[in-house]
Design a protein around this motif. Structure first.
Motif, PDB file in Angstrom:
ATOM      1  N   VAL A 248      45.429  36.715  33.980  1.00  0.00           N
ATOM      2  CA  VAL A 248      44.517  37.400  34.895  1.00  0.00           C
ATOM      3  C   VAL A 248      43.065  37.064  34.571  1.00  0.00           C
ATOM      4  O   VAL A 248      42.225  36.918  35.477  1.00  0.00           O
ATOM      5  N   ALA A 249      42.748  36.895  33.296  1.00  0.00           N
ATOM      6  CA  ALA A 249      41.382  36.567  32.910  1.00  0.00           C
ATOM      7  C   ALA A 249      40.982  35.188  33.421  1.00  0.00           C
ATOM      8  O   ALA A 249      39.923  35.016  34.043  1.00  0.00           O
TER       9      ALA A 249
ATOM     10  N   THR B  33      45.811  38.651  40.299  1.00  0.00           N
ATOM     11  CA  THR B  33      44.849  39.306  39.412  1.00  0.00           C
ATOM     12  C   THR B  33      44.780  40.810  39.662  1.00  0.00           C
ATOM     13  O   THR B  33      44.607  41.594  38.722  1.00  0.00           O
TER      14      THR B  33
ATOM     15  N   LEU C  62      36.211  48.094  38.325  1.00  0.00           N
ATOM     16  CA  LEU C  62      36.227  47.452  37.012  1.00  0.00           C
ATOM     17  C   LEU C  62      35.047  47.899  36.153  1.00  0.00           C
ATOM     18  O   LEU C  62      35.211  48.198  34.964  1.00  0.00           O
TER      19      LEU C  62
ATOM     20  N   LEU D 265      34.772  44.370  33.677  1.00  0.00           N
ATOM     21  CA  LEU D 265      34.944  45.395  32.649  1.00  0.00           C
ATOM     22  C   LEU D 265      33.855  45.291  31.587  1.00  0.00           C
ATOM     23  O   LEU D 265      33.348  46.296  31.102  1.00  0.00           O
TER      24      LEU D 265
ATOM     25  N   PHE E  57      46.595  46.070  32.999  1.00  0.00           N
ATOM     26  CA  PHE E  57      45.660  46.186  31.880  1.00  0.00           C
ATOM     27  C   PHE E  57      45.101  47.603  31.793  1.00  0.00           C
ATOM     28  O   PHE E  57      45.057  48.208  30.713  1.00  0.00           O
TER      29      PHE E  57
ATOM     30  N   GLY F 206      40.952  35.000  37.364  1.00  0.00           N
ATOM     31  CA  GLY F 206      39.796  35.687  37.912  1.00  0.00           C
ATOM     32  C   GLY F 206      38.523  34.883  37.758  1.00  0.00           C
ATOM     33  O   GLY F 206      37.691  34.810  38.678  1.00  0.00           O
TER      34      GLY F 206
ATOM     35  N   THR G  99      45.582  43.234  36.642  1.00  0.00           N
ATOM     36  CA  THR G  99      44.459  44.063  36.203  1.00  0.00           C
ATOM     37  C   THR G  99      44.853  45.534  36.164  1.00  0.00           C
ATOM     38  O   THR G  99      44.467  46.274  35.250  1.00  0.00           O
TER      39      THR G  99
ATOM     40  N   PHE H 260      47.538  39.023  30.299  1.00  0.00           N
ATOM     41  CA  PHE H 260      46.093  39.249  30.276  1.00  0.00           C
ATOM     42  C   PHE H 260      45.330  37.938  30.405  1.00  0.00           C
ATOM     43  O   PHE H 260      44.355  37.852  31.165  1.00  0.00           O
TER      44      PHE H 260
ATOM     45  N   SER I  52      37.383  39.413  38.600  1.00  0.00           N
ATOM     46  CA  SER I  52      37.480  39.011  37.197  1.00  0.00           C
ATOM     47  C   SER I  52      37.327  40.196  36.248  1.00  0.00           C
ATOM     48  O   SER I  52      36.529  41.111  36.475  1.00  0.00           O
ATOM     49  N   VAL I  53      38.096  40.164  35.155  1.00  0.00           N
ATOM     50  CA  VAL I  53      37.973  41.215  34.139  1.00  0.00           C
ATOM     51  C   VAL I  53      36.605  41.185  33.464  1.00  0.00           C
ATOM     52  O   VAL I  53      36.279  42.091  32.693  1.00  0.00           O
TER      53      VAL I  53
END
Length: 499
Positions: free
Chosen positions: A310-311, A188, A269, A55, A195, A314, A192, A307, A51-52
């Protein structure tokens, strides 16, 4: 060679059936249903941790007042060590072919295990709720950027979609989850990388390198936060996905693939997140309010749809594992419903909690940090006990006695139950969450132990988590050996002995 052929034969006899509701609950998985290889554990664990949100942990860690390089070290150490704990506990799954909290009955007693099962249930329900909240808030932020409206209607629709995906996976069970996680992993991972490529120009090394170093107490606090945010949040579910493996599967393979699959994405990440957060104090502040959505503001408009995909995927990857394990924990407590009904019950609680936070509550990060540390203390004590108990065992678990209070594992084993209570009491006395009004009572041992009180240098080091882990492990290792030997001296029943 013969052993590998047996494992392969067992795996081929039980294929994945993702479109059938899993009927297994907390029972021991039969030989005919065991399947796969340790490397298959890579998919669920990678998908749950790609998962983002990783980050955003960059901003969380720098918030402890440490430098970039200090943050890199504590992040990598915290992630790997905490997921290594998951790997060790996952070995019990392939040895006992039962859910994590059922296997805990060997250490705590069949009914004594209800205390850690309650803690596990609270932690997994809490985590699945947090992930649904993040996905909902992120969707609203992205839609607002696109000019499609990020208000109440958008949040309601996003919440419905995320909840539906999570509950659907939890209800269908193991086979669908394994298939979902393999797809989520690929999608993802690719998005990612996209991103990272698009926002890499937002990194300003001069700003990152200028972040001042922090104290030793701050380092410890950041380390504990990373451990509770990653591996310690999963230890109570670690055996739930290895229990379908054949008993002859490599223990080292289970440890290695669980640790590698869980750790690899968060490491990259978090380090990239540290670079972003260290480059912009504004971004760090925004992440505290909306950990995922704040990252969308860095992107060009055309990449916002990828985005949000993927968010959400995730976060769903993590919430699906949580709802599955929370359902198993509920069954372990003695709730007499089918596994899929338990998942529906937890899904309802998750939905109500998400509605409250998204539409009513504020200051997300403060509550999030308080939740992690508060439940991190008792789960650390439990983890220490389980690790020592697993390491002391040389034989498989008795399947029958895991469900029989009068059997070798007994009804209640008071020593490990007492260790959780003592470890939690001491642990809560050595952590603070002063910004969360419902947790200001914590930290009551900081002054008696000469650590400066709630306003001292050790106040935010979160020592209580490490102390609880150490108490559980060392006490069990020192005084639990005789009990384990007595349990294993009783011959296994014929069915288990031939398994």
């Amino acid at each position: 060679m013969a052993e590998s052929q047996v494992v392969a034969g067992e795996a081929s006899a039980a294929e994945l059936r993702p479109l059938q509701i899993e009927m297994n609950g907390i029972n021991v998985i039969s030989d005919s249903e065991r399947k796969g290889h340790p490397r298959d554990l890579f998919w669920p664990w990678f998908a749950a941790n790609v998962s983002v949100l990783g980050l955003s942990y960059g901003a969380f860690v720098l918030g402890f007042g440490i430098s970039f390089w200090q943050a890199v070290v504590v992040s990598i150490v915290g992630i790997i060590v905490s997921f290594l704990l998951c790997g060790f506990i996952a070995v019990a799954g392939k040895r006992g072919s039962a859910p994590t909290m059922v296997l805990g009955r060997a250490a705590f007693g069949v009914n004594g295990n209800k205390l850690p099962s309650v803690i596990s249930w609270l932690l997994t329900v809490g985590w699945e709720t947090v992930l649904v909240i993040l996905a909902t808030l992120a969707t609203a932020t992205v839609f607002d950027r696109l000019g499609w409206g990020g208000g109440t209607v958008t949040k309601v629709i996003a919440l419905i979609v995320v909840v539906a995906l999570t509950i659907f996976g939890g209800v269908m069970g193991f086979d669908l989850i394994m298939r979902m996680q393999s797809v989520i992993t690929i999608v993802t991972a690719v998005l990612t990388v996209g991103f990272i490529i698009l926002v890499i120009d937002k990194i300003h090394w001069s700003a990152v390198s200028a972040v001042p170093s922090g104290s030793g107490q701050a380092l410890i606090g950041a380390l504990v936060f990373m451990m509770t945010g990653f591996g310690l949040g999963w230890v109570n579910a670690a055996a739930d996905y290895s229990r379908y493996l054949p008993r002859r599967s490599s223990g080292r393979g289970v440890i290695g693939w669980t640790t590698f699959g869980s750790s690899i994405a968060p490491i990259f990440l978090v380090v990239f997140g540290l670079l972003l957060a260290g480059s912009s104090k504004t971004l760090s502040a925004a992440i505290a309010a909306d950990p995922i959505g704040a990252l969308a503001n860095l992107l060009p408009t055309w990449y916002l749809i990828p985005f949000i995909i993927v968010a959400v995927l995730g976060l769903v990857g993590g919430s699906v594992l949580d709802i599955y394990s929370s359902g198993l924990a509920l069954l372990t407590l003695g709730v007499r419903v089918p596994r899929f009904v338990a998942a529906l019950i937890d899904g309802t609680i998750m939905t109500l909690g998400a509605i409250y936070v998204v539409f009513i509550a504020k200051n997300f990060f403060i509550q999030f940090e308080g939740f992690l540390i508060t439940l991190g203390v008792p789960i650390a004590a439990w983890c220490g006990i389980m690790l020592a108990d697993i390491m002391l065992r040389h034989r498989d678990y008795s399947e029958r006695d895991l469900f029989t209070p009068s059997g070798r594992y007994r009804d209640i084993r008071w020593f490990p139950v007492g260790l959780i209570v003592v470890g939690t009491f001491i642990g809560w006395g050595l952590v603070t969450n002063l910004n969360a009004s419902w947790l200001t009572w914590q930290g009551y041992l900081l002054s008696p132990f000469g650590l400066g009180g709630k306003g001292g240098a050790w106040a935010f080091a979160n020592l209580g988590v490490l102390v609880a882990l150490a108490i559980g492990f060392l006490a069990t290792w020192a005084f639990g050996r005789a009990a384990v030997r007595a349990q294993e001296a009783v011959p296994l029943e014929p069915a288990a002995a031939n398994a």
